[in-house]
Motif scaffolding. Structure first.
Motif, PDB file in Angstrom:
ATOM      1  N   SER A  43      35.287  42.368  32.749  1.00 14.61           N
ATOM      2  CA  SER A  43      36.500  41.577  32.621  1.00 14.61           C
ATOM      3  C   SER A  43      37.464  41.872  33.767  1.00 14.61           C
ATOM      4  N   ALA A  44      37.473  43.112  34.226  1.00 16.76           N
ATOM      5  CA  ALA A  44      38.388  43.490  35.309  1.00 16.76           C
ATOM      6  C   ALA A  44      38.201  42.577  36.518  1.00 16.76           C
ATOM      7  N   ALA A  45      36.942  42.232  36.800  1.00 20.16           N
ATOM      8  CA  ALA A  45      36.681  41.398  37.961  1.00 20.16           C
ATOM      9  C   ALA A  45      37.359  40.032  37.812  1.00 20.16           C
ATOM     10  N   TYR A  46      37.286  39.478  36.614  1.00 20.12           N
ATOM     11  CA  TYR A  46      37.885  38.162  36.398  1.00 20.12           C
ATOM     12  C   TYR A  46      39.408  38.262  36.344  1.00 20.12           C
ATOM     13  N   GLN A  47      39.894  39.342  35.702  1.00 20.95           N
ATOM     14  CA  GLN A  47      41.351  39.525  35.632  1.00 20.95           C
ATOM     15  C   GLN A  47      41.908  39.726  37.036  1.00 20.95           C
TER      16      GLN A  47
ATOM     17  N   ILE B 214      43.023  46.137  41.301  1.00 19.16           N
ATOM     18  CA  ILE B 214      42.164  45.493  42.303  1.00 19.16           C
ATOM     19  C   ILE B 214      42.921  44.380  43.018  1.00 19.16           C
ATOM     20  N   ALA B 215      43.659  43.592  42.233  1.00 19.55           N
ATOM     21  CA  ALA B 215      44.392  42.475  42.830  1.00 19.55           C
ATOM     22  C   ALA B 215      45.416  42.997  43.844  1.00 19.55           C
TER      23      ALA B 215
ATOM     24  N   TYR C 166      32.728  44.999  44.599  1.00 16.16           N
ATOM     25  CA  TYR C 166      32.745  45.067  43.140  1.00 16.16           C
ATOM     26  C   TYR C 166      32.824  43.664  42.529  1.00 16.16           C
ATOM     27  N   LEU C 167      33.753  42.872  43.038  1.00 16.68           N
ATOM     28  CA  LEU C 167      33.920  41.516  42.512  1.00 16.68           C
ATOM     29  C   LEU C 167      32.639  40.718  42.694  1.00 16.68           C
ATOM     30  N   THR C 168      32.026  40.890  43.862  1.00 18.70           N
ATOM     31  CA  THR C 168      30.821  40.108  44.148  1.00 18.70           C
ATOM     32  C   THR C 168      29.705  40.464  43.163  1.00 18.70           C
ATOM     33  N   ILE C 169      29.505  41.760  42.981  1.00 24.30           N
ATOM     34  CA  ILE C 169      28.406  42.172  42.105  1.00 24.30           C
ATOM     35  C   ILE C 169      28.670  41.763  40.665  1.00 24.30           C
ATOM     36  N   VAL C 170      29.859  42.081  40.188  1.00 25.34           N
ATOM     37  CA  VAL C 170      30.149  41.813  38.771  1.00 25.34           C
ATOM     38  C   VAL C 170      30.116  40.320  38.469  1.00 25.34           C
ATOM     39  N   ARG C 171      30.678  39.521  39.407  1.00 20.83           N
ATOM     40  CA  ARG C 171      30.725  38.088  39.110  1.00 20.83           C
ATOM     41  C   ARG C 171      29.424  37.379  39.466  1.00 20.83           C
ATOM     42  N   GLY C 172      28.561  38.109  40.175  1.00 20.50           N
ATOM     43  CA  GLY C 172      27.321  37.468  40.605  1.00 20.50           C
ATOM     44  C   GLY C 172      26.125  37.808  39.732  1.00 20.50           C
ATOM     45  N   THR C 173      26.323  38.621  38.685  1.00 20.28           N
ATOM     46  CA  THR C 173      25.191  38.959  37.810  1.00 20.28           C
ATOM     47  C   THR C 173      25.576  38.678  36.361  1.00 20.28           C
ATOM     48  N   PRO C 174      24.600  38.396  35.517  1.00 20.49           N
ATOM     49  CA  PRO C 174      24.932  38.073  34.120  1.00 20.49           C
ATOM     50  C   PRO C 174      25.472  39.286  33.365  1.00 20.49           C
TER      51      PRO C 174
ATOM     52  N   VAL D  35      39.359  50.073  53.456  1.00 25.49           N
ATOM     53  CA  VAL D  35      38.212  50.603  52.707  1.00 25.49           C
ATOM     54  C   VAL D  35      38.272  50.159  51.245  1.00 25.49           C
ATOM     55  N   LEU D  36      39.462  50.374  50.651  1.00 29.02           N
ATOM     56  CA  LEU D  36      39.620  49.981  49.249  1.00 29.02           C
ATOM     57  C   LEU D  36      39.332  48.494  49.071  1.00 29.02           C
ATOM     58  N   ASN D  37      39.814  47.703  50.016  1.00 26.15           N
ATOM     59  CA  ASN D  37      39.602  46.269  49.912  1.00 26.15           C
ATOM     60  C   ASN D  37      38.120  45.929  49.970  1.00 26.15           C
ATOM     61  N   PHE D  38      37.419  46.667  50.826  1.00 27.03           N
ATOM     62  CA  PHE D  38      35.977  46.426  50.928  1.00 27.03           C
ATOM     63  C   PHE D  38      35.292  46.740  49.598  1.00 27.03           C
ATOM     64  N   ILE D  39      35.646  47.898  49.044  1.00 21.79           N
ATOM     65  CA  ILE D  39      35.040  48.282  47.759  1.00 21.79           C
ATOM     66  C   ILE D  39      35.367  47.233  46.685  1.00 21.79           C
ATOM     67  N   ALA D  40      36.635  46.816  46.668  1.00 20.63           N
ATOM     68  CA  ALA D  40      37.052  45.848  45.654  1.00 20.63           C
ATOM     69  C   ALA D  40      36.250  44.557  45.782  1.00 20.63           C
ATOM     70  N   LYS D  41      36.063  44.110  47.028  1.00 19.49           N
ATOM     71  CA  LYS D  41      35.339  42.853  47.247  1.00 19.49           C
ATOM     72  C   LYS D  41      33.889  42.976  46.789  1.00 19.49           C
TER      73      LYS D  41
END
Ligand code: ARG
Length: 498
Positions: free
Chosen positions: A378-382, A315-316, A338-346, A330-336
């Motif tokens: 964890s992938a989102a944070y990594q 992702i990075a 993903y990061l938003t959802i994963v880091r924005g929910t418990p 496109v990939l960047n959009f998906i990655a972003k």
């Protein structure tokens, strides 16, 4: 060296201070309100298990009754023992079982209305409902239900139903294994026992099916059955009109009432610290709950870290490449996203969604589900760790590489990444440590991890504190070891700087 000592001293001070503050709070806690009968529940602090009929009954009392809802009946009992509740309302036979373990408690002889127990099956599954009802009728006629009642409820005789069918189609039963004498753990074994459990074995045998028991939180059972996670729920379920709206009940198999438990008053339960330790860990090899839980915790953490590192790295790369030269839109959009959802929910909600929604109809091991859930999280944070590592490498190096006529890919792989990886190693290792602690919510999908191992011991011994402390110490020791390793790693990295 000096700095480390200071941090250590500060930590110790902080711990002592919190213990002191906590004890003051406990000592000043609000004073009791004597509960002597049903009428005096009004205005008292009453503990119940969340989502049970006890909960509904007490919540319906007027005039400021302070209902405290617990995940487990045993937690309510513990709180009552500590004097932080005036009464606990729970099913009659269960109350007897709890009071037997706790000589300082007693049951008030003032019963609520009669309740009937039955199993729960999804509304649309009438085929199973018919089969189960027929099997229950046969078990009644053959006297097997009565014999089980004698063993578990009337305490005479020692009849047990041994499962016979062990292969073939599985009948998945959801149950909250925290409710003696209907469903509970006994003798340090991880196999549930109790009236409901043996009756379910007998029913499954009649259907020619193999029984699989899923231990989940009581208030999640109806959902599990409705979503197809389980075929049937037996868990001391009281038949109520409200529940009939969302689920079908099997035939009734038991009659009972809610009971009120209060403190006998005066003397504590007279158990020494040594007794408590013995009861929590040594008796019936109870430490095994912690050991097997620890193994799961470690497996989940390690594999989730692997997923997190690999996926996070990819992702990075996508994000950085896009930022540098505008490729991979496109990939960047998906990655972003993903990061938003994963880091924005418990994390807990993610785990529940992955288990109960995404894998709802897939037969998959819970450990694997947890690995996937924690790995994706964890992938989102990594990813952000890797990204900041890459960004930290001086942008000038990109330009220098470019000026030398090197391609973007070459600059990335042979100049930037080697430095970036070195920069982020400590952050990656720290994410490992956080992840280890996060896995402690695995119990929410009925997975027996280290935390859940401690909870099982608590539900058997009604010992509130010691299993929790033990679990905390085990996590702490692992974290300290990992922290120490990260420290070594950082030093080693700094050494070969030049
Ligand atoms: N009979 C009560 C009810 O249906 C409580 C059942 C709780 N069962 C359990 N396994 N904890 O609400």
């Amino acid at each position: 060296m000096k700095k480390k000592n200071k941090i250590f001293r500060q930590t110790v001070l902080l711990v002592l201070l919190s213990v002191f503050v906590l004890s003051v709070f406990t000592a000043c806690g609000s004073k009791g309100h004597a509960v002597t009968d049903k009428a005096s529940l009004t205005g008292a602090r009453v503990g119940v298990q969340i989502g049970t009929t006890g909960d509904t009954d007490v919540s319906a009392l007027k005039h400021g009754t302070k209902v405290q809802r617990f995940d487990k009946g045993a937690d309510a009992i513990n709180t009552l023992k500590q004097g932080k509740l005036d009464a606990v309302v729970i099913d009659g036979e269960v109350a007897k079982a709890f009071v037997k373990q706790n000589p300082d408690l007693k049951i008030l002889e003032e019963p609520f209305e009669t309740e009937e127990y039955a199993g729960v099956i999804a509304k649309d599954n009438t085929e199973l409902l018919d089969k189960v009802n027929k099997a229950m009728q046969e078990l009644q006629d053959e006297g097997i239900l009565d014999k089980l009642k004698d063993t578990y409820i009337n305490e005479k005789g020692d009849y047990h139903y041994k499962e016979k069918v062990t292969s073939g189609d599985t009948l998945v039963m959801a149950s909250s294994i925290d409710f003696p004498p209907y469903e509970y753990f006994d003798n340090g074994s991880s196999t549930p026992v109790g009236f409901d459990v043996e009756m379910a074995y007998a029913i499954a045998d009649k259907l020619g099916m193999k029984l699989e028991i899923q231990n989940i939180q009581f208030d999640a059972i109806i959902n599990a059955v409705n979503s197809g996670k389980a075929d049937i729920g037996f868990s001391g379920f009281t038949v109520t009109e409200e529940r009939k709206k969302s689920i079908n009940f099997t035939s009734n198999y038991m009659e009972t009432q809610q009971a009120i438990i209060v403190q006998k008053g005066g003397a504590g339960n007279g158990q020494s610290f040594g007794d408590k330790l013995y009861n929590s860990f040594i008796k019936d090899h109870r430490f095994n709950y912690l050991l097997s839980g620890l193994v799961n915790t470690i497996i989940i953490t390690i594999f989730a870290v692997l997923i997190g590192v690999v996926l996070g790295f990819l992702i990075a790369l996508v994000r950085v490449t896009h930022d540098k030269n505008g490729n991979l839109k496109v990939l960047n959009f998906i990655a972003k996203l993903y990061l938003t959802i994963v880091r924005g929910t418990p994390m807990m909600i993610q785990l529940l969604i992955i288990y109960f929604v995404i894998f709802a109809s897939v037969d998959i091991s819970k450990v694997l589900v947890a690995i996937i859930a924690f790995g994706l999280n964890s992938a989102a944070y990594q990813a952000e760790n890797f990204r900041s590592g890459i960004m930290a490498v001086d942008a000038g190096q990109f330009e220098a590489g470019h000026a030398l006529g090197l391609k973007y890919g070459t600059v990335m792989t042979s100049i930037i990444l080697p430095q970036a990886v070195k920069n982020v190693l400590p952050a990656i290792a720290n994410e490992f440590i956080s992840l280890l602690k996060e896995t402690s919510i695995s119990g929410y999908i009925g997975l027996q991890d280290l935390t859940q191992g401690g909870m099982i011991i608590r539900s058997i011994t009604y010992e509130a504190m010691i299993p929790l402390l033990a679990v905390a110490v085990i996590y702490l020791v692992i974290v300290l070891i990992l922290t120490w390793l990260v420290g070594k790693l950082e030093k080693a990295l700094r050494k070969n700087e030049r």
